[in-house]
Design an enzyme around this catalytic site. Structure first.
Site, mmCIF file in Angstrom:
data_model
loop_
_atom_site.group_PDB
_atom_site.id
_atom_site.type_symbol
_atom_site.label_atom_id
_atom_site.label_comp_id
_atom_site.label_asym_id
_atom_site.label_seq_id
_atom_site.Cartn_x
_atom_site.Cartn_y
_atom_site.Cartn_z
ATOM 1 N N GLU A 31 0.841 -1.195 0.000
ATOM 2 C CA GLU A 31 0.000 0.000 0.000
ATOM 3 C C GLU A 31 0.872 1.239 0.000
ATOM 4 O OE1 GLU A 31 -2.454 3.064 0.189
ATOM 5 O OE2 GLU A 31 -3.066 1.034 -0.357
ATOM 6 N N ARG A 105 -17.969 3.813 3.666
ATOM 7 C CA ARG A 105 -16.874 3.125 2.986
ATOM 8 C C ARG A 105 -15.833 2.616 3.978
ATOM 9 N NH1 ARG A 105 -15.897 3.486 -2.489
ATOM 10 N NH2 ARG A 105 -13.881 2.656 -3.151
ATOM 11 N N TYR A 214 -28.602 9.175 1.684
ATOM 12 C CA TYR A 214 -29.034 7.978 2.408
ATOM 13 C C TYR A 214 -28.300 7.918 3.742
ATOM 14 C CZ TYR A 214 -24.910 6.268 -0.207
ATOM 15 O OH TYR A 214 -23.680 6.134 -0.788
ATOM 16 N N ASP A 291 -10.718 -0.968 -9.887
ATOM 17 C CA ASP A 291 -10.561 0.288 -10.619
ATOM 18 C C ASP A 291 -9.319 0.309 -11.496
ATOM 19 O OD1 ASP A 291 -12.875 1.360 -9.650
ATOM 20 O OD2 ASP A 291 -11.940 2.684 -8.193
#
Length: 400
Positions: A31, A105, A214, A291
């Site tokens: 990462e 998320r 939401y 992605d």
């Protein structure tokens, strides 16, 4: 046991590590950030995402943090009239085998991260940016910005829309700028009047704009996201935006939608980007997922869902695979996944243009069309995305 090097420790990268561990392989996740963390706001998860999460061992934790919505609600953003609703309880859950939910998320990410941290066959290495790769018949080397290269049996590029692994593989340059600007805010639910705390994903459609909101965080927050088709041509990611600016860009918005928009604080701005679908995501022992392979606009709410599907399929194909069979397994992965994910990319684009942003007569025609649909007809339209379980059957039949 193969050793997979995974470039990118986001949702797709962690899901891939879990899937490969389930198939008997070990992974090193690289990462670029100095810690494993996820920024962002709300995310929508269709039944297909829960099918994948359950197989990855993270479904229960995600369910604990999720809000299970009653319906998708489409509103006219100027008049405030309800155009159509798709109910997400009862017949929907029975047909598709899982609920539709919304979640922060970060909560989805933490569930995947905790599952990875519990395993000895997954090594998480932060502060390591992959810059490219080289390979031979026996393995692949992930080249890193700090010079501490990592060798493995295969390399999975899960490093996002500006993937360095993709650039080394395909060399197709910068993503496509959509011309759409989105503003996001997450606010405590206490700030929201009780009569507006709807357990729905609500979309207000206006001329060249739409507004979605939401509840997330187990009911503690309201997620706000308002998008303008403004022809923006320069990418922006997470820039601060004043509330006055956001309100000024949507002067015709209806009364109820404006009440909700006015609640927003700490707005952040993005200019949305995607890429055209491509047929090839693999190069020998190197493959792309999520992605990095098929970045899509948010309008079909399938970006994370498709990345989770990728992870499950890749893990299944590598189950029991010997080292010399890895390139062939990656080719099979590409063949199974590229058309379905590419279709999702194109559908997301069309939804922004044809469904969410029409004006004048086109908007009236759209409203009439949506209003005429039965619940069963709505389910039929989303079945290919929400209801697909071919990626969980081991044989992977039915992909499209």
């Amino acid at each position: 046991m193969a050793h997979a090097v995974i470039a990118g420790g986001g949702i797709g990268g962690l899901a891939t590590a879990l899937s490969l561990a389930r198939s008997g392989h070990r992974s090193t996740v690289l990462e670029r950030s100095t810690s494993f963390a996820e920024i962002g706001a709300g995310i929508q998860l269709g039944p297909n995402a829960f099918h994948a999460l359950d197989l990855l061992g993270a479904g229960a934790d995600v369910r604990e943090a999720a809000v299970f919505t009653d319906e998708l609600r489409f509103m006219d953003g100027l008049t405030g009239e309800k155009v159509a609703t798709m109910k997400l309880t009862g017949a929907y859950r029975e047909r598709f085998g899982n609920p539709y939910a919304v979640v922060h998320r970060g909560d989805l990410y933490q569930a995947l991260l905790a599952a990875c941290q519990d395993r000895d066959d997954i090594l998480l290495r932060a502060g390591t940016a992959v810059s490219g790769y080289s390979q031979d018949s026996s393995g692949v080397i992930a080249h890193t910005a700090d010079g501490n290269d990592v060798r493995g049996s295969l390399l999975v590029g899960a490093d996002g829309i500006r993937s360095a692994v993709r650039e080394a593989m395909l060399g197709d340059g910068e993503p496509r700028v959509s011309g759409h600007t989105i503003y996001r805010s997450v606010i405590p639910i206490e700030k929201v009047p009780e009569e507006l705390r709807w357990n729905t994903v609500t979309l207000w459609a206006g001329p060249r704009w739409h507004f979605v909101h939401y509840i997330i965080g187990g009911g503690e927050f309201l997620n706000l996201a308002v998008t303008l088709d403004d022809g923006a041509s320069v990418p922006v990611a997470g820039r601060k935006a004043a509330g006055e600016l956001v309100l000024s860009r949507f002067p015709g918005i209806g009364t109820t939608a404006r009440r909700l928009l006015e609640l927003g604080t700490g707005w952040r701005e993005w200019v949305l980007c995607d890429r055209d679908p491509v047929r090839t995501w693999v190069d020998g022992r190197v493959g792309l997922i999520g992605d990095a392979a098929h970045p899509m606009l948010q309008y079909a709410a399938q970006g994370a869902c498709q990345a989770l599907e990728d992870a499950v399929v890749l893990g299944d194909l590598l189950k029991g695979a010997e080292d010399d069979a890895l390139p062939q397994a990656l080719e099979q992965f590409n063949a199974l996944r590229h058309e379905r994910a590419g279709n999702a990319q194109l559908v997301a684009r069309r939804m922004g243009h044809e469904l969410y942003h029409p004006e004048g007569e086109r908007a009236r025609v759209r409203n009439a069309m949506l209003g005429s649909l039965t619940q069963e007809a709505m389910y039929d339209k989303v079945a290919w995305l929400h209801g697909d379980r071919s990626f969980t059957d081991g044989g992977h039949g039915g992909h499209r």
